[in-house]
Enzyme design. Structure first.
Site, PDB file in Angstrom:
ATOM      1  N   GLU A  16     -45.090 123.246 -23.522  1.00 57.45           N
ATOM      2  CA  GLU A  16     -43.704 123.667 -23.304  1.00 57.45           C
ATOM      3  C   GLU A  16     -42.724 122.499 -23.307  1.00 57.45           C
ATOM      4  O   GLU A  16     -41.745 122.486 -22.553  1.00 57.45           O
ATOM      5  CB  GLU A  16     -43.595 124.448 -21.987  1.00 57.45           C
ATOM      6  CG  GLU A  16     -44.430 125.724 -21.990  1.00 57.45           C
ATOM      7  CD  GLU A  16     -44.398 126.481 -20.683  1.00 57.45           C
ATOM      8  OE1 GLU A  16     -44.458 127.719 -20.719  1.00 57.45           O
ATOM      9  OE2 GLU A  16     -44.330 125.825 -19.628  1.00 57.45           O
TER      10      GLU A  16
ATOM     11  N   ASP B  56     -45.225 118.006 -12.386  1.00 61.56           N
ATOM     12  CA  ASP B  56     -44.425 118.960 -13.148  1.00 61.56           C
ATOM     13  C   ASP B  56     -42.959 118.698 -12.815  1.00 61.56           C
ATOM     14  O   ASP B  56     -42.645 117.756 -12.065  1.00 61.56           O
ATOM     15  CB  ASP B  56     -44.816 120.401 -12.829  1.00 61.56           C
ATOM     16  CG  ASP B  56     -44.704 121.309 -14.048  1.00 61.56           C
ATOM     17  OD1 ASP B  56     -43.564 121.513 -14.519  1.00 61.56           O
ATOM     18  OD2 ASP B  56     -45.731 121.792 -14.548  1.00 61.56           O
TER      19      ASP B  56
ATOM     20  N   HIS C  50     -42.095 118.885 -19.025  1.00 65.47           N
ATOM     21  CA  HIS C  50     -42.309 119.116 -17.582  1.00 65.47           C
ATOM     22  C   HIS C  50     -42.197 117.798 -16.814  1.00 65.47           C
ATOM     23  O   HIS C  50     -42.986 117.518 -15.918  1.00 65.47           O
ATOM     24  CB  HIS C  50     -43.671 119.774 -17.350  1.00 65.47           C
ATOM     25  CG  HIS C  50     -43.718 121.209 -17.758  1.00 65.47           C
ATOM     26  ND1 HIS C  50     -43.047 122.199 -17.090  1.00 65.47           N
ATOM     27  CD2 HIS C  50     -44.343 121.814 -18.802  1.00 65.47           C
ATOM     28  CE1 HIS C  50     -43.267 123.370 -17.689  1.00 65.47           C
ATOM     29  NE2 HIS C  50     -44.038 123.165 -18.735  1.00 65.47           N
TER      30      HIS C  50
END
Length: 769
Positions: free
Chosen positions: A325, A196, A262
């Site tokens: 995301e 991440d 990420h």
């Protein structure tokens, strides 16, 4: 309760009559509840001289036998003897038992037989037997098991937990513990979130800087000095050994490399695989950050190399490639990426993500593997090779399954296990979207919108423990257990056999087994809470407090004391609301029928000072706000307390119903916290307040939630210099005299470019104090 269900429970109750410490009417102490249970004649006693046998040369059976012996020693304290040839406990193959996880467990006076066609079935049969042998706390004593035939197989093939080791690295030993305790309840998939923005945890030999650089970050500052680097990573040898350990226990490990978003830790290590060639630090900001993978040929080749090394370690079918995301601003601002979109004839950046995911899906398929990703990969059109893990509700799962793609249900917030389990002040940090044991248990992982002929595409369900606020193994375990048992039963047991009231005593027994294994198990659902009848101001005016006592799940008999001592099985039983005199501390706990407590005692102090105090967890949101997170004092804090309930978008909290006819002043304890949140496009929602002193102020307003009255400013305190002041400090002030109860807001006006502030405790004081 329908008659079929009632009859089934009577049959289950009859099975446990021969078990020591288990009374008639108690449920069979198994989690998850088996598909079929039929009583049989006789019983068998497991003791230290009992022999376990397998067929010669059956390595899978021999492994299951070893696991049974180890589990029985852990949960019952008896050591069985493994032996070849004739034995009282036998593991056998039966090809008539269909399904690699199915098994049959038979108990009679002659012994115990666990039969299955697959290795996993033998393991699950062993775990069921270990539970049958440990229904109570009689550790070290022989266990008598009533005659029974259990024929069992799972409802869903994917019964999982996700552990996020990217945000906060967990030692490899912790993953072994989680695997062992998953196996105890037949959970079969451990999803490891390995990369991440905040860390890259998987060793890639071709690209060593991924862990040399990407596995370490500096913690955020709250205004003082920056701390030492934190992080860590797993070597390929460590992960290979963990995979083998899990496989022996019927568990597949699914690795996740999160792309194309990420990706800040990746770009920090290898800027050439980012979009603009810049080198950011490994992020310490939670949330959504802008860094994306370069979708050009170099980026694609890089990912394929990583996948090659990943597949060499993780032999399971599925490789998780994230896809969540990934805000597309970097791609939107890159001429090279825009040219690539045009050259490929794609509509937009979402189409490029879909194309990119399809490249990786096809590559994995060429190696005999399958790609799975979060439901955002649907946005540009679902690649034909992909499966979906649906987290933004169920919409993605319904859409994908109806289109013929396999799906795993993992919706937020209900299966997000970093959510708090209660509103108690002793909960560790997490998301303030309370998901109790009962809430998780009630979830049905087959959404109504999926067509009946597409239901086969639902692989199962998974609980996710994101680790922004889970720093220590204690905190990870506290969030996983006992809710992991609810997920296990959700994924295993036929829907019509699931019943929460029946589940509670069974999970109570399993919680005791987990604790014998050295695991932290949250008692939130069993803890006693105290509810005051009326407001605190009313109690102070009347000079008495009327309290109701209850737990979330209503299990056990509540017993209490009012002399400060710890409740015992002989303490008074709670039956109705209690009138408690001032100067008293009431302590309470639930008790089982055998006189043992179901949870640690909790207390409520009935004093004027205590009733005039509000902790962070007892504060409420200011108007137009919401308290969404419970955060620690520092991002790497290893203690559960202090913790602060906060609204990231407006640093304001309110003391509800302050008795202004009684209180004459206040003492407020304040903490300065790191502002380390990647809000992406939500940055517009942050409410800025014009600061009229250099570092902002704390403005204390009375009546701030009144709709028809202007709030009264009681006090304003300039905030100290974050670079030199302590992280926690106190302000004192006077309150205007008023009538009745009114809310008090504590509004901070510090610049949004610096740290943010939170109230740790607000104590009102009476005249003369």
């Amino acid at each position: 309760m329908n008659e079929r269900r009632r009859t089934g429970l009577i049959l289950l109750a009859s099975l446990v009559l021969g078990m020591p410490g288990v009374a008639a009417g108690d449920p069979l102490p198994l989690v998850p509840l088996p598909a079929s249970v039929v009583p049989a004649r006789g019983s068998f006693t497991l003791g230290p001289d009992t022999r376990i046998g397998t067929e010669p040369g059956d390595r899978g059976a021999a492994s299951a036998a070893r696991l049974l012996a180890a589990q029985l020693k852990l949960v019952r304290g008896i050591a069985l003897v493994q032996a070849d040839g004739k034995a009282a406990v036998r593991f056998v193959r039966d090809r008539r038992i269909k399904g690699k996880e199915a098994y049959r467990l038979s108990v009679d006076a002659g012994g115990i037989t666990i039969a299955a066609s697959g290795d996993a079935g033998l393991v699950w049969g062993a775990m069921t037997l270990a539970q049958l042998a440990s229904p109570d706390g009689r550790f070290g004593q022989p266990a008598t098991i009533s005659g029974v035939v259990i024929e069992d197989s799972p409802r869903f093939a994917w019964r999982g937990l996700m552990v996020d080791v990217a945000r906060h690295f967990q030692p490899i030993e912790e993953l072994y513990t989680i695997v062992d305790q998953m196996a105890a309840v037949k959970l079969n998939t451990l999803h490891l979130h390995l990369t991440d923005d905040q860390g890259w945890r998987f060793e890639v030999k071709r690209y060593p800087r991924l862990t040399q650089v990407g596995a370490w970050r500096l913690p955020p500052s709250a205004g003082g000095p920056v701390g030492n680097p934190v992080g860590g990573f797993y070597s390929q040898a460590q992960l290979k050994a963990l995979v083998a350990h899990a496989a022996e226990r019927g568990i597949t490990i699914v690795p996740e490399i999160d792309l194309p978003g990420h990706a800040q830790a990746l770009v920090a290590a290898y800027p050439e695989f980012g979009v603009f060639g810049d080198r950011p630090p490994v992020s310490h900001d939670w949330g959504v950050n802008p860094y994306l993978l370069n979708p050009g040929p170099e980026g694609v080749a890089f990912v394929k190399t990583v996948l090659d090394e990943l597949m060499a370690i993780f032999p399971g079918t599925y490789i998780h490639l994230g896809g969540d995301e990934a805000i597309k601003d970097q791609w939107q601002r890159s001429p090279a990426v825009q040219a690539q979109i045009a050259a490929l004839g794609l509509k937009d950046e979402n189409g490029l993500q879909s194309w990119l995911i399809d490249q990786f899906g096809a590559y994995l398929a060429s190696k005999g593997r399958r790609l799975i990703g979060w439901d955002e990969i649907l946005e540009g059109g679902l690649p034909p090779s992909a499966s979906i893990m649906s987290w933004r509700g169920e919409k993605g799962a319904v859409e994908a399954a109806n289109a013929g793609h396999d799906v795993v249900l993992s919706p937020a917030p209900i299966l997000y296990l970093d959510s708090l389990q209660s509103d108690r002040g002793d909960e560790p940090p997490g998301r303030i979207t309370i998901q109790s044991l009962e809430t998780v248990y009630a979830y049905e992982p087959l959404p109504a919108g999926i067509a009946p002929d597409k239901a086969r595409h639902v692989l199962g369900a998974q609980g996710n423990a994101w680790s922004e606020y889970l720093v220590t193994p204690y905190q990870v375990q506290h969030m996983l257990f006992p809710r992991a048992a609810a997920i296990a039963e959700m994924g295993w047991t036929p829907r019509q056999r699931r019943d929460f009231a029946d589940f509670v005593p069974r999970v109570d027994a399993q919680m005791a087994r987990w604790r014998r294994g050295g695991v932290e198990v949250a008692d939130s659902g069993f803890a006693i809470g105290f509810k005051l009848d009326g407001t605190r101001g009313a109690a102070l005016r009347e000079g008495r407090a009327r309290l109701s006592l209850a737990s979330q799940i209503g299990y056990g008999t509540i017993r209490y004391t009012i002399d400060g001592s710890e409740p015992q099985a002989s303490s008074p039983a709670y039956a109705q609301p209690l009138d408690i005199a001032f100067g008293t501390t009431i302590r309470a706990a639930g008790f089982r029928a055998d006189g043992t407590p179901t949870a640690a005692p909790r207390s409520f102090e009935v004093t004027r000072s205590a009733l005039l105090a509000r902790s962070a967890s007892e504060m409420v949101a200011c108007p137009k706000g919401a308290l969404g997170l419970r955060v620690p004092l520092a991002s790497e804090a290893t203690a559960n307390q202090p913790a602060f309930n906060v609204n990231l978008f407006d640093t304001c909290t309110a003391y509800p119903a302050a008795p202004l006819d009684i209180a004459r002043g206040f003492v407020v304890d304040v903490a300065r916290l790191p502002r380390h949140y990647g809000l992406a496009h939500d940055f517009k929602a942050v409410r800025a307040h014009y600061n009229v002193t250099p570092f902002g102020e704390l403005v204390v307003q009375v009546g701030c939630t009144d709709k028809d009255a202007k709030p009264v400013v009681a006090a304003t305190f300039p905030l100290p210099d974050p670079g030199t002041a302590p992280q926690r400090f106190t302000f004192r002030g006077a309150l205007p005299k008023g009538a009745g109860d009114r809310d008090i807001c504590f509004q901070f006006t510090a610049p949004t470019s610096g740290p943010f502030y939170a109230v740790e405790k607000a104590q009102l004081v009476e005249q003369g104090e």
